[in-house]
Design a protein around this motif. Structure first.
Motif, PDB file in Angstrom:
ATOM      1  N   TYR A 251    -103.220 -54.345  22.232  1.00 49.05           N
ATOM      2  CA  TYR A 251    -102.615 -54.208  20.915  1.00 49.05           C
ATOM      3  C   TYR A 251    -102.654 -55.537  20.170  1.00 49.05           C
ATOM      4  O   TYR A 251    -102.274 -56.583  20.699  1.00 49.05           O
ATOM      5  CB  TYR A 251    -101.169 -53.739  21.058  1.00 49.05           C
ATOM      6  CG  TYR A 251    -100.479 -53.474  19.742  1.00 49.05           C
ATOM      7  CD1 TYR A 251    -100.823 -52.369  18.969  1.00 49.05           C
ATOM      8  CD2 TYR A 251     -99.475 -54.314  19.279  1.00 49.05           C
ATOM      9  CE1 TYR A 251    -100.183 -52.112  17.759  1.00 49.05           C
ATOM     10  CE2 TYR A 251     -98.825 -54.067  18.074  1.00 49.05           C
ATOM     11  CZ  TYR A 251     -99.189 -52.963  17.317  1.00 49.05           C
ATOM     12  OH  TYR A 251     -98.563 -52.711  16.122  1.00 49.05           O
ATOM     13  N   GLU A 256    -105.563 -53.890  14.091  1.00 47.55           N
ATOM     14  CA  GLU A 256    -105.443 -52.473  14.455  1.00 47.55           C
ATOM     15  C   GLU A 256    -106.115 -51.582  13.415  1.00 47.55           C
ATOM     16  O   GLU A 256    -106.870 -50.671  13.758  1.00 47.55           O
ATOM     17  CB  GLU A 256    -103.965 -52.083  14.614  1.00 47.55           C
ATOM     18  CG  GLU A 256    -103.315 -52.616  15.878  1.00 47.55           C
ATOM     19  CD  GLU A 256    -103.931 -52.033  17.146  1.00 47.55           C
ATOM     20  OE1 GLU A 256    -104.206 -50.816  17.188  1.00 47.55           O
ATOM     21  OE2 GLU A 256    -104.141 -52.799  18.106  1.00 47.55           O
ATOM     22  N   LEU A 314    -104.018 -50.381  25.559  1.00 45.89           N
ATOM     23  CA  LEU A 314    -102.599 -50.285  25.208  1.00 45.89           C
ATOM     24  C   LEU A 314    -101.729 -50.059  26.431  1.00 45.89           C
ATOM     25  O   LEU A 314    -100.518 -50.315  26.393  1.00 45.89           O
ATOM     26  CB  LEU A 314    -102.384 -49.159  24.193  1.00 45.89           C
ATOM     27  CG  LEU A 314    -103.104 -49.324  22.843  1.00 45.89           C
ATOM     28  CD1 LEU A 314    -102.806 -48.136  21.943  1.00 45.89           C
ATOM     29  CD2 LEU A 314    -102.708 -50.633  22.168  1.00 45.89           C
TER      30      LEU A 314
END
Length: 355
Positions: A251, A256, A314
Motif C-alpha cells: 500500500y 494507489e 496489501l
C-alpha cells in the motif's frame, strides 16, 4: 591474527565476485547483465550488497574486516549515514559497527560458532581483507535457497541495518538462504534481470513487481501485461517447476490511484528531509498500483501454472498498516514496518515451501 582468503565459499548472496585492484566487489547481477545495462542507478544498486554476507564457522574471539565504501549523496538531500555491518552469531544479532575502512568485532564467545557479517545494504562495499584469531571453515548452506527480485523496498530502503530489511527478516525467520535481487528504482521487467533469475539455482523464487513501473511511468497497460508474461517465461526457462510467487505492490497512497512519474517533494527537501510525491495525471492505459494489482492477479490466473502463485502486497502492508506505521517518506516502509512485512512474509515462505 590470521589472514583469511576472501573466497566465494565465504561470501553468500552475491551472484558474482569481481576481483579489482582495491579488493573483492560483490555483484548482484552477473557481468553479462551488467554489460547490457545503461542505467547508472541500476549499476549503483546492483553493486550495493543488499543481502550479501560473509558466513563461516570459527572459534575466533576477534574478527577484523577491512573494506572500502563508496557512498552516494543526492543534491539537496541530507547526507546518508555510514553503512552498518551486522554481526550474527549462531543466527542471532550480536553486534553492529560502522567504520570508514572496515570493522572490528572483539570479545566474542570462544566456542565453535556460525558467524555472519551482513554487509551494508545501501552503499557499495569492496572487501579488502579478513582476519581472525582462530582458523575458519565455510558454514553449511541452508536446505533451501530463496531467490527474490524487487524494488528499493526489497533492497531495504529505510531499514536501519542490513539484517533488518524485510527480506533479511523473512529469510532469517524462515531459515532459508537468501539471494536478494532487489534493486532500488529498477524492478522494471528488464530481460537481463529475468535471465539472471533464470540462471540462479533456487528452491523458491519470488518477484515483487509494480511500484517502479508506476513511479518511473515506464509503460502503459498494453505493454505491461506482455512484459510480465515474458519475464515469467524467461524465469520458467531455467526453473520449469520451481515454486514461483508473484507479489503485487504494498500500500502506497501517493500511487494507489495516481500514475507516475514520481518525484522528490522539493518543499520537503528544502526543509531538510526526504519525501516523495506522484506527479502524473490519470488517463487511458496509465498504470497505478490498483491497476497493477488487478493485472498481476489476472496474469497469474491466466497462466495455469500449478507452481505459480500470487500474493496481494496489501496482505503484507495494507491501509491499516499504513495508519499504524506510516511511510516516513511517503514511499518506503519504516524500520518497524520492515519487521512486520518480513515476519508476515516468513510465514508465507514456510507455508509455500511445505507445499
Amino acid at each position: 591474527m590470521i589472514d583469511i582468503p576472501l573466497t566465494a565459499e565465504l561470501v553468500r548472496g552475491a551472484l558474482e565476485l569481481e576481483r579489482t585492484e582495491g579488493g573483492l566487489v560483490p555483484h548482484r547481477l552477473p557481468a553479462r547483465a551488467r554489460a547490457q545495462n545503461t542505467d547508472p542507478r541500476l549499476a549503483m544498486a546492483e553493486a550495493q550488497p543488499a543481502g550479501v554476507r560473509l558466513r563461516f564457522r570459527t572459534s575466533a574471539r576477534v574478527i577484523e574486516l577491512d573494506t572500502l565504501a563508496t557512498k552516494v549523496e543526492y543534491p539537496g538531500a541530507p547526507p546518508r549515514p555510514d553503512g552498518v555491518y551486522d554481526l550474527l552469531v549462531d543466527g542471532k544479532l550480536a553486534a553492529q559497527a560502522t567504520a570508514p575502512a572496515g570493522v572490528r568485532f572483539a570479545d566474542l564467545p570462544g566456542h565453535d560458532k556460525d558467524i555472519e557479517i551482513w554487509l551494508p545494504h545501501n552503499e557499495l562495499t569492496t572487501l579488502v581483507a579478513l582476519r581472525t584469531d582462530a582458523p575458519v571453515s565455510p558454514s553449511p548452506r541452508a536446505d533451501r535457497v530463496w531467490l527474490h527480485h524487487g524494488s528499493s523496498i526489497s533492497q531495504g530502503s529505510n531499514a536501519i541495518s542490513p539484517s533488518t530489511t524485510w527480506t533479511a527478516v523473512a529469510a532469517l525467520a524462515a531459515g532459508v538462504e537468501l539471494v536478494n535481487l532487489g534493486f532500488s528504482g529498477n524492478a522494471l521487467l528488464d530481460p537481463f534481470t529475468a535471465r539472471a533469475l533464470r540462471d540462479t539455482p533456487a528452491d523458491l523464487i519470488s518477484v515483487k513487481l509494480g511500484i517502479n513501473v508506476v513511479n518511473a511511468d515506464l509503460m502503459r497497460l498494453r505493454a505491461f501485461g506482455p512484459a510480465v508474461h515474458g519475464f515469467l517465461d524467461t524465469i520458467r526457462d531455467g526453473h520449469p517447476d520451481t515454486p514461483l510467487l508473484v507479489v503485487s505492490p504494498l500500500y502506497c497512497p501517493i500511487h494507489e490511484r495516481t500514475p507516475g512519474p514520481g518525484d522528490f517533494d522539493h518543499e520537503a527537501l528544502a526543509s531538510g528531509f526526504v519525501r516523495f510525491r506522484a506527479t502524473g495525471e490519470p488517463g487511458p492505459g496509465k498504470l497505478t498500483l490498483e491497476v497493477i494489482r488487478e493485472e498481476l492477479a489476472r496474469i497469474v490466473a491466466q497462466r495455469e501454472d500449478p507452481n505459480l502463485s500470487y500474493l496481494d502486497g496489501l496482505a503484507l502492508y495494507g491501509e491499516e498498516d499504513f495508519a499504524d506505521l506510516p511511510l516516513p517518506d511517503a514511499l518506503h516502509p519504516s524500520p518497524a514496518a520492515h519487521h512486520r512485512i518480513g515476519a508476515r512474509f516468513a510465514s508465507l515462505v514456510l507455508d509455500f515451501n511445505r507445499a
